[in-house]
Design an enzyme around this catalytic site. Structure first.
Site, mmCIF file in Angstrom:
data_model
loop_
_atom_site.group_PDB
_atom_site.id
_atom_site.type_symbol
_atom_site.label_atom_id
_atom_site.label_comp_id
_atom_site.label_asym_id
_atom_site.label_seq_id
_atom_site.Cartn_x
_atom_site.Cartn_y
_atom_site.Cartn_z
ATOM 1 N N ASN A 38 -42.540 0.085 -39.636
ATOM 2 C CA ASN A 38 -42.477 -1.284 -40.154
ATOM 3 C C ASN A 38 -43.867 -1.909 -40.216
ATOM 4 O O ASN A 38 -44.174 -2.667 -41.129
ATOM 5 C CB ASN A 38 -41.519 -2.125 -39.315
ATOM 6 C CG ASN A 38 -40.080 -1.737 -39.570
ATOM 7 O OD1 ASN A 38 -39.639 -1.707 -40.712
ATOM 8 N ND2 ASN A 38 -39.360 -1.405 -38.518
ATOM 9 N N MET A 89 -40.579 -3.686 -27.991
ATOM 10 C CA MET A 89 -39.476 -3.496 -27.062
ATOM 11 C C MET A 89 -39.736 -4.216 -25.733
ATOM 12 O O MET A 89 -39.817 -3.619 -24.667
ATOM 13 C CB MET A 89 -39.217 -1.999 -26.838
ATOM 14 C CG MET A 89 -38.875 -1.245 -28.106
ATOM 15 S SD MET A 89 -37.507 -1.948 -29.040
ATOM 16 C CE MET A 89 -36.152 -1.573 -27.962
ATOM 17 N N HIS A 90 -39.875 -5.517 -25.833
ATOM 18 C CA HIS A 90 -40.077 -6.365 -24.662
ATOM 19 C C HIS A 90 -39.594 -7.764 -25.030
ATOM 20 O O HIS A 90 -39.997 -8.301 -26.061
ATOM 21 C CB HIS A 90 -41.560 -6.384 -24.270
ATOM 22 C CG HIS A 90 -41.918 -7.390 -23.232
ATOM 23 N ND1 HIS A 90 -41.608 -7.235 -21.892
ATOM 24 C CD2 HIS A 90 -42.543 -8.578 -23.326
ATOM 25 C CE1 HIS A 90 -42.042 -8.289 -21.225
ATOM 26 N NE2 HIS A 90 -42.616 -9.115 -22.080
ATOM 27 N N ILE A 91 -38.731 -8.315 -24.208
ATOM 28 C CA ILE A 91 -38.235 -9.674 -24.454
ATOM 29 C C ILE A 91 -39.306 -10.659 -24.013
ATOM 30 O O ILE A 91 -39.749 -10.640 -22.856
ATOM 31 C CB ILE A 91 -36.911 -9.914 -23.706
ATOM 32 C CG1 ILE A 91 -35.846 -8.954 -24.227
ATOM 33 C CG2 ILE A 91 -36.472 -11.369 -23.862
ATOM 34 C CD1 ILE A 91 -34.590 -8.907 -23.390
ATOM 35 N N LEU A 92 -39.727 -11.503 -24.929
ATOM 36 C CA LEU A 92 -40.778 -12.472 -24.632
ATOM 37 C C LEU A 92 -40.181 -13.732 -24.013
ATOM 38 O O LEU A 92 -39.175 -14.261 -24.490
ATOM 39 C CB LEU A 92 -41.545 -12.822 -25.906
ATOM 40 C CG LEU A 92 -42.345 -11.663 -26.500
ATOM 41 C CD1 LEU A 92 -42.847 -12.019 -27.894
ATOM 42 C CD2 LEU A 92 -43.502 -11.280 -25.590
ATOM 43 N N ASN A 95 -38.909 -11.730 -35.407
ATOM 44 C CA ASN A 95 -38.491 -10.421 -34.936
ATOM 45 C C ASN A 95 -37.584 -9.748 -35.952
ATOM 46 O O ASN A 95 -36.691 -10.391 -36.528
ATOM 47 C CB ASN A 95 -37.727 -10.568 -33.614
ATOM 48 C CG ASN A 95 -37.251 -9.244 -33.062
ATOM 49 O OD1 ASN A 95 -38.026 -8.315 -32.900
ATOM 50 N ND2 ASN A 95 -35.959 -9.152 -32.782
ATOM 51 N N HIS A 136 -34.561 -7.215 -36.368
ATOM 52 C CA HIS A 136 -33.471 -6.669 -35.542
ATOM 53 C C HIS A 136 -32.491 -5.930 -36.444
ATOM 54 O O HIS A 136 -32.063 -6.473 -37.470
ATOM 55 C CB HIS A 136 -32.757 -7.777 -34.778
ATOM 56 C CG HIS A 136 -31.681 -7.264 -33.881
ATOM 57 N ND1 HIS A 136 -31.946 -6.424 -32.819
ATOM 58 C CD2 HIS A 136 -30.347 -7.439 -33.907
ATOM 59 C CE1 HIS A 136 -30.810 -6.114 -32.223
ATOM 60 N NE2 HIS A 136 -29.830 -6.702 -32.863
ATOM 61 N N ASP A 190 -32.196 -12.117 -29.829
ATOM 62 C CA ASP A 190 -31.698 -11.962 -31.198
ATOM 63 C C ASP A 190 -30.773 -13.095 -31.629
ATOM 64 O O ASP A 190 -29.803 -12.878 -32.352
ATOM 65 C CB ASP A 190 -30.999 -10.592 -31.354
ATOM 66 C CG ASP A 190 -31.965 -9.447 -31.093
ATOM 67 O OD1 ASP A 190 -33.135 -9.560 -31.490
ATOM 68 O OD2 ASP A 190 -31.545 -8.451 -30.483
ATOM 69 N N GLU A 219 -35.230 -1.843 -43.442
ATOM 70 C CA GLU A 219 -36.101 -2.665 -42.601
ATOM 71 C C GLU A 219 -37.469 -2.853 -43.238
ATOM 72 O O GLU A 219 -38.033 -3.953 -43.193
ATOM 73 C CB GLU A 219 -36.287 -2.008 -41.228
ATOM 74 C CG GLU A 219 -35.087 -2.047 -40.339
ATOM 75 C CD GLU A 219 -35.270 -1.245 -39.057
ATOM 76 O OE1 GLU A 219 -34.367 -1.290 -38.222
ATOM 77 O OE2 GLU A 219 -36.321 -0.583 -38.902
#
Length: 193
Positions: free
Chosen positions: A14, A88-91, A105, A107, A147, A176
């Site tokens: 992406n 791959m990390h939740i902010l 983001n 998803h 999300d 995507e």
């Protein structure tokens, strides 16, 4: 020219779509950040002569402190937009509050369906059970809830009878690539919805 920062954790397909669309979007990718040292996305950025930053979570016991430090390292780039492209990390708010309404983001699910990790596999399993006949992808603004932010753009992806998971994943990823470019343009105001 608008400036974006792209956060990645994996191979960077992406990211490559965004690199290829820089001229069409009129954007500069000011920095590519990865939390994984071996992410091929960093190589893609280097090949495109885009500055990179490796920012590992290892060594942090406080995720909010990691997010605050990450924000400190990104802030000098003065990004108009931050694009999570396989990050791959939740902010946490420690990061998001520094860049209000500037973090988006990608998803691989439609709004309200399959939040979090393994969305493609969970959607495919639901299709196999007969629970749905399509899924899709979305790009949304990032908020602390996973999300769940306002959707910028979305695209359905129809299941094909007998299609193996790996082929379905390939089609999802191709979708995507188009959507992340379009949604980035919409978020920056250079493409109309």
């Amino acid at each position: 020219m608008k400036r974006i920062v792209v956060l990645v954790s994996g191979s960077g397909t992406n990211l490559q779509a965004l690199i290829d669309a820089r001229a069409a979007l009129g954007v500069e990718i000011a920095l590519v950040v990865s939390n994984r040292k071996d992410a091929y996305a960093l190589e893609r950025a280097k090949l495109a002569q885009i500055p990179t930053l490796y920012c590992p979570l290892k060594g942090y016991t406080d995720r909010a402190q990691y997010d605050a430090d990450l924000a400190d390292q990104i802030a000098p780039c003065a990004p108009d937009l931050i694009v999570l492209a396989g990050w791959m990390h939740i902010l946490s708010p420690a990061f998001l509050n520094r860049f209000p309404h500037k973090v988006i983001n990608l998803h691989p699910a439609l709004p309200g369906a399959f939040p979090g990790v393994d969305a493609i596999q969970r959607a495919y399993a639901a299709y196999q059970r007969g629970d749905l006949d399509q899924t899709g992808i979305m790009v949304h603004y990032v908020i602390p809830e996973v999300d769940a932010g306002a959707v910028i753009a979305q695209a359905p992806v129809i299941f094909r009878p007998g299609e193996p998971l790996d082929e379905f994943e390939r089609r999802m990823h191709l979708s995507e690539h188009d959507l992340i470019v379009r949604a980035t343009g919409i978020a920056l105001g250079v493409i109309s919805q």
